[in-house]
Design an enzyme around this catalytic site. Structure first.
Site, PDB file in Angstrom:
ATOM      1  N   GLY A   3      -9.388  -7.056  -3.891  1.00 28.14           N
ATOM      2  CA  GLY A   3      -9.692  -7.154  -2.465  1.00 28.14           C
ATOM      3  C   GLY A   3     -10.860  -6.296  -1.987  1.00 28.14           C
ATOM      4  O   GLY A   3     -11.956  -6.341  -2.548  1.00 28.14           O
ATOM      5  N   ILE A   4     -10.598  -5.533  -0.932  1.00 26.58           N
ATOM      6  CA  ILE A   4     -11.650  -4.729  -0.290  1.00 26.58           C
ATOM      7  C   ILE A   4     -12.190  -3.673  -1.267  1.00 26.58           C
ATOM      8  O   ILE A   4     -13.393  -3.421  -1.323  1.00 26.58           O
ATOM      9  CB  ILE A   4     -11.096  -4.060   0.992  1.00 26.58           C
ATOM     10  CG1 ILE A   4     -10.703  -5.139   2.015  1.00 26.58           C
ATOM     11  CG2 ILE A   4     -12.111  -3.104   1.598  1.00 26.58           C
ATOM     12  CD1 ILE A   4      -9.916  -4.631   3.223  1.00 26.58           C
ATOM     13  N   TYR A  44       4.040  -0.480   8.575  1.00 26.10           N
ATOM     14  CA  TYR A  44       2.597  -0.603   8.308  1.00 26.10           C
ATOM     15  C   TYR A  44       1.796   0.002   9.464  1.00 26.10           C
ATOM     16  O   TYR A  44       0.866   0.781   9.250  1.00 26.10           O
ATOM     17  CB  TYR A  44       2.241  -2.083   8.117  1.00 26.10           C
ATOM     18  CG  TYR A  44       0.812  -2.330   7.675  1.00 26.10           C
ATOM     19  CD1 TYR A  44       0.442  -2.157   6.333  1.00 26.10           C
ATOM     20  CD2 TYR A  44      -0.169  -2.737   8.575  1.00 26.10           C
ATOM     21  CE1 TYR A  44      -0.868  -2.374   5.917  1.00 26.10           C
ATOM     22  CE2 TYR A  44      -1.473  -2.959   8.168  1.00 26.10           C
ATOM     23  CZ  TYR A  44      -1.815  -2.786   6.838  1.00 26.10           C
ATOM     24  OH  TYR A  44      -3.111  -3.000   6.424  1.00 26.10           O
ATOM     25  N   LYS A  66      -0.652   3.326   9.183  1.00 25.27           N
ATOM     26  CA  LYS A  66      -2.096   3.294   9.445  1.00 25.27           C
ATOM     27  C   LYS A  66      -2.454   4.151  10.663  1.00 25.27           C
ATOM     28  O   LYS A  66      -3.513   4.765  10.705  1.00 25.27           O
ATOM     29  CB  LYS A  66      -2.559   1.843   9.630  1.00 25.27           C
ATOM     30  CG  LYS A  66      -2.434   0.997   8.354  1.00 25.27           C
ATOM     31  CD  LYS A  66      -3.324   1.539   7.229  1.00 25.27           C
ATOM     32  CE  LYS A  66      -3.368   0.595   6.037  1.00 25.27           C
ATOM     33  NZ  LYS A  66      -4.294   1.068   4.984  1.00 25.27           N
ATOM     34  N   SER A  89      -6.598   0.374   9.459  1.00 18.82           N
ATOM     35  CA  SER A  89      -6.371  -1.024   9.866  1.00 18.82           C
ATOM     36  C   SER A  89      -6.402  -1.073  11.386  1.00 18.82           C
ATOM     37  O   SER A  89      -6.111  -0.070  12.059  1.00 18.82           O
ATOM     38  CB  SER A  89      -4.998  -1.488   9.389  1.00 18.82           C
ATOM     39  OG  SER A  89      -4.616  -2.683  10.052  1.00 18.82           O
ATOM     40  N   ALA A 102      -9.247  -2.390  -7.955  1.00 18.48           N
ATOM     41  CA  ALA A 102      -9.012  -3.581  -8.783  1.00 18.48           C
ATOM     42  C   ALA A 102      -8.946  -4.868  -7.979  1.00 18.48           C
ATOM     43  O   ALA A 102      -8.956  -5.960  -8.564  1.00 18.48           O
ATOM     44  CB  ALA A 102      -7.721  -3.399  -9.583  1.00 18.48           C
ATOM     45  N   ASP A 159      -6.824   2.708  -9.828  1.00 14.70           N
ATOM     46  CA  ASP A 159      -5.863   1.673  -9.403  1.00 14.70           C
ATOM     47  C   ASP A 159      -4.684   1.659 -10.374  1.00 14.70           C
ATOM     48  O   ASP A 159      -4.698   2.324 -11.404  1.00 14.70           O
ATOM     49  CB  ASP A 159      -6.549   0.284  -9.369  1.00 14.70           C
ATOM     50  CG  ASP A 159      -5.891  -0.649  -8.354  1.00 14.70           C
ATOM     51  OD1 ASP A 159      -4.650  -0.830  -8.435  1.00 14.70           O
ATOM     52  OD2 ASP A 159      -6.583  -1.200  -7.494  1.00 14.70           O
ATOM     53  N   ASP A 169      -0.439   5.502 -10.449  1.00 13.49           N
ATOM     54  CA  ASP A 169       0.341   5.130  -9.270  1.00 13.49           C
ATOM     55  C   ASP A 169       0.150   6.283  -8.278  1.00 13.49           C
ATOM     56  O   ASP A 169       0.734   7.361  -8.441  1.00 13.49           O
ATOM     57  CB  ASP A 169       1.821   4.960  -9.628  1.00 13.49           C
ATOM     58  CG  ASP A 169       2.664   4.647  -8.390  1.00 13.49           C
ATOM     59  OD1 ASP A 169       2.120   4.711  -7.255  1.00 13.49           O
ATOM     60  OD2 ASP A 169       3.863   4.360  -8.553  1.00 13.49           O
ATOM     61  N   LEU A 170      -0.672   6.064  -7.282  1.00 14.57           N
ATOM     62  CA  LEU A 170      -1.040   7.156  -6.379  1.00 14.57           C
ATOM     63  C   LEU A 170       0.122   7.626  -5.514  1.00 14.57           C
ATOM     64  O   LEU A 170       0.056   8.708  -4.919  1.00 14.57           O
ATOM     65  CB  LEU A 170      -2.236   6.737  -5.511  1.00 14.57           C
ATOM     66  CG  LEU A 170      -3.524   6.498  -6.313  1.00 14.57           C
ATOM     67  CD1 LEU A 170      -4.603   5.896  -5.421  1.00 14.57           C
ATOM     68  CD2 LEU A 170      -4.022   7.792  -6.952  1.00 14.57           C
TER      69      LEU A 170
HETATM   70  P1  NAI Z   1      -5.333  -5.783  -2.200  1.00 13.04           P
HETATM   71  O1  NAI Z   1      -3.885  -5.975  -2.457  1.00 13.04           O
HETATM   72  O2  NAI Z   1      -6.287  -6.855  -2.537  1.00 13.04           O
HETATM   73  O3  NAI Z   1      -5.833  -4.432  -2.906  1.00 13.04           O
HETATM   74  C1  NAI Z   1      -5.106  -3.244  -2.810  1.00 13.04           C
HETATM   75  C2  NAI Z   1      -5.260  -2.474  -4.107  1.00 13.04           C
HETATM   76  O4  NAI Z   1      -4.536  -1.239  -3.966  1.00 13.04           O
HETATM   77  C3  NAI Z   1      -4.660  -3.233  -5.308  1.00 13.04           C
HETATM   78  O5  NAI Z   1      -5.599  -3.300  -6.365  1.00 13.04           O
HETATM   79  C4  NAI Z   1      -3.455  -2.403  -5.663  1.00 13.04           C
HETATM   80  O6  NAI Z   1      -3.138  -2.407  -7.056  1.00 13.04           O
HETATM   81  C5  NAI Z   1      -3.881  -1.005  -5.185  1.00 13.04           C
HETATM   82  N1  NAI Z   1      -2.700  -0.169  -5.000  1.00 13.04           N
HETATM   83  C6  NAI Z   1      -1.594  -0.459  -4.269  1.00 13.04           C
HETATM   84  N2  NAI Z   1      -0.670   0.487  -4.416  1.00 13.04           N
HETATM   85  C7  NAI Z   1      -1.205   1.420  -5.249  1.00 13.04           C
HETATM   86  C8  NAI Z   1      -0.716   2.628  -5.809  1.00 13.04           C
HETATM   87  N3  NAI Z   1       0.523   3.072  -5.539  1.00 13.04           N
HETATM   88  N4  NAI Z   1      -1.522   3.321  -6.634  1.00 13.04           N
HETATM   89  C9  NAI Z   1      -2.762   2.870  -6.943  1.00 13.04           C
HETATM   90  N5  NAI Z   1      -3.277   1.726  -6.446  1.00 13.04           N
HETATM   91  C10 NAI Z   1      -2.494   1.005  -5.626  1.00 13.04           C
HETATM   92  O7  NAI Z   1      -5.439  -5.406  -0.663  1.00 13.04           O
HETATM   93  P2  NAI Z   1      -6.675  -5.287   0.345  1.00 13.04           P
HETATM   94  O8  NAI Z   1      -6.471  -6.293   1.388  1.00 13.04           O
HETATM   95  O9  NAI Z   1      -7.945  -5.198  -0.384  1.00 13.04           O
HETATM   96  O10 NAI Z   1      -6.319  -3.886   1.003  1.00 13.04           O
HETATM   97  C11 NAI Z   1      -7.126  -2.720   0.843  1.00 13.04           C
HETATM   98  C12 NAI Z   1      -6.828  -1.821   2.034  1.00 13.04           C
HETATM   99  O11 NAI Z   1      -7.240  -2.464   3.219  1.00 13.04           O
HETATM  100  C13 NAI Z   1      -5.345  -1.489   2.207  1.00 13.04           C
HETATM  101  O12 NAI Z   1      -5.220  -0.132   2.544  1.00 13.04           O
HETATM  102  C14 NAI Z   1      -4.944  -2.371   3.375  1.00 13.04           C
HETATM  103  O13 NAI Z   1      -3.878  -1.834   4.098  1.00 13.04           O
HETATM  104  C15 NAI Z   1      -6.222  -2.400   4.180  1.00 13.04           C
HETATM  105  N6  NAI Z   1      -6.328  -3.515   5.095  1.00 13.04           N
HETATM  106  C16 NAI Z   1      -6.316  -4.808   4.642  1.00 13.04           C
HETATM  107  C17 NAI Z   1      -6.394  -5.863   5.534  1.00 13.04           C
HETATM  108  C18 NAI Z   1      -6.364  -7.291   5.107  1.00 13.04           C
HETATM  109  O14 NAI Z   1      -6.239  -8.201   5.975  1.00 13.04           O
HETATM  110  N7  NAI Z   1      -6.506  -7.605   3.826  1.00 13.04           N
HETATM  111  C19 NAI Z   1      -6.526  -5.603   6.986  1.00 13.04           C
HETATM  112  C20 NAI Z   1      -6.570  -4.222   7.352  1.00 13.04           C
HETATM  113  C21 NAI Z   1      -6.471  -3.221   6.436  1.00 13.04           C
END
Ligand code: NAI
Length: 253
Positions: A11-12, A151, A155, A113, A9, A31, A40-41
C-alpha cells in the site's frame, strides 16, 4: 539520504518506498514480511530488534523515516489495532530519534488518518492510559463498529503524540509531521470493502473529489514533506482526502 519506512511491503508504504527510491534515496523497509528488516512492531522485543537493525544498516545516522505500518478498522481485535496503530508507532518514533538526531536535516512523516479528527482528545480514552479491560468496556457500546471506534481513537492519539513532540523534536532539529489520508486504494481499504460491517459504509462515503486516492498520491506529499523545500513545516497535519474534511466540518480546522 537514508530513509526508514515501516509498512514498506504494501500500500502506501510500498508506494512511498518506490517514490523515494526513484528519487535516489536508500530505503530501509520494515514490515512483517518482504522487507529489509522483518519485525512485528507491536511486539516490544521484535520492535527493539528492528530499531537495532535499522541503526546498524544506516551506520548510526538516519536522514528520514516514514511510519506507515498500520491496520484497518476491520481488524478482528481492536486492542491489537490500537497497539499497532498507536503504541507501536509512537515507540518506533521515539526509538529512531537518536539516529535521526545525528543527520544534517532529518525529517519524519507519520501516516495518521482523516479518522483522527472524527473523535476529540477530550473524549479519547487513550488520553488516560487505560487498561485493556477499560478499553474493552469503552468499546462495548460500539458493538460491530468497535473496530472503527478503536481506529479513530488510535489515529487521534497518534496525531496528538506527534504534535506533542513538536517542541522537543524541533529543538533537536528533527522535523516531524503527519499526513491524514481519506480513502486510499490499498489492500487495507479493499479488506474493509470486503467486510460486511464496513463495505457499504465505505462505498457510501463519497469525497468531493469522487474517487479514492492512489497510494502514489500520498507518497508524493510525503516525499515533499521529507525534502528541503518543506524545511519550515513542522508539527503539522496534512489532510489528503479529496475534500471530505472540509465538506463535513467546514468551520473546524
Ligand atoms: P496496507 O495494509 O496496504 O499496508 C500496511 C502495512 O503495514 C502492511 O505491509 C503490513 O504488513 C504492515 N504492518 C501491519 N502491522 C504490522 C506490524 N505489527 N508490524 C510491522 N508491519 C506491520 O495498508 P495501507 O492502506 O497502505 O496503510 C498504511 C497506513 O495508512 C496505515 O497506518 C493506515 O492506517 C493508514 N491509512 C490508510 C488509509 C487507506 O484508505 N488505505 C486511509 C488513512 C490512513
Amino acid at each position: 539520504m537514508t530513509i526508514a519506512i515501516t509498512g514498506s511491503a504494501s500500500g502506501i508504504g510500498a508506494a512511498t518506498a518506490a517514490a523515494l527510491s526513484a528519487a535516489g534515496h536508500d530505503i530501509i523497509g520494515i514490515d512483517l514480511r518482504d522487507a529489509d528488516v522483518r519485525a512485528d512492531l507491536a511486539d516490544p522485543a521484535s520492535r527493539a530488534a528492528a530499531i537495532e537493525k535499522v541503526t546498524e544498516r544506516c551506520g548510526g545516522t538516519l536522514d528520514g523515516a516514514v511510519l506507515c505500518a498500520g491496520v484497518g478498522p476491520h481488524t478482528p481485535d481492536p486492542l491489537r489495532l490500537i497497539d499497532i496503530n498507536y503504541h507501536a508507532a509512537v515507540a518506533v518514533l521515539d526509538g529512531l530519534l537518536p539516529v535521526l538526531c545525528k543527520a544534517e536535516s532529518p525529517a519524519v512523516v507519520v501516516v495518521s488518518s482523516v479518522a483522527s479528527v472524527q473523535v476529540t482528545w477530550a473524549e479519547n480514552p487513550l488520553a488516560t492510559d487505560p487498561t485493556p479491560a477499560d478499553l474493552t468496556a469503552a468499546l462495548r457500546p460500539a458493538g460491530d463498529y468497535a473496530g472503527h471506534l478503536a481506529y479513530a481513537w488510535s489515529k487521534n492519539a497518534l496525531t496528538v503524540a506527534v504534535r506533542r513532540r513538536a517542541a522537543d523534536w524541533g529543538a533537536a532539529g528533527v522535523r516531524l509531521n503527519t499526513v491524514a489520508p481519506g480513502t486510499v486504494d490499498t489492500p487495507l481499504l479493499r479488506a474493509g470493502l470486503d467486510d460486511p460491517r464496513y463495505g457499504d459504509l465505505i462505498r457510501g462515503f463519497t469525497a468531493p473529489i469522487a474517487r479514492t486516492a492512489e497510494p502514489a498520491e500520498i507518497a508524493s506529499l510525503t516525499t515533499y514533506l521529507l525534502g528541503p523545500q518543506a524545511g519550515y513545516i513542522h508539527g503539522a497535519q496534512f489532510v489528503i482526502d479529496g475534500g471530505v474534511d472540509a465538506a463535513t466540518r467546514p468551520t473546524m480546522f
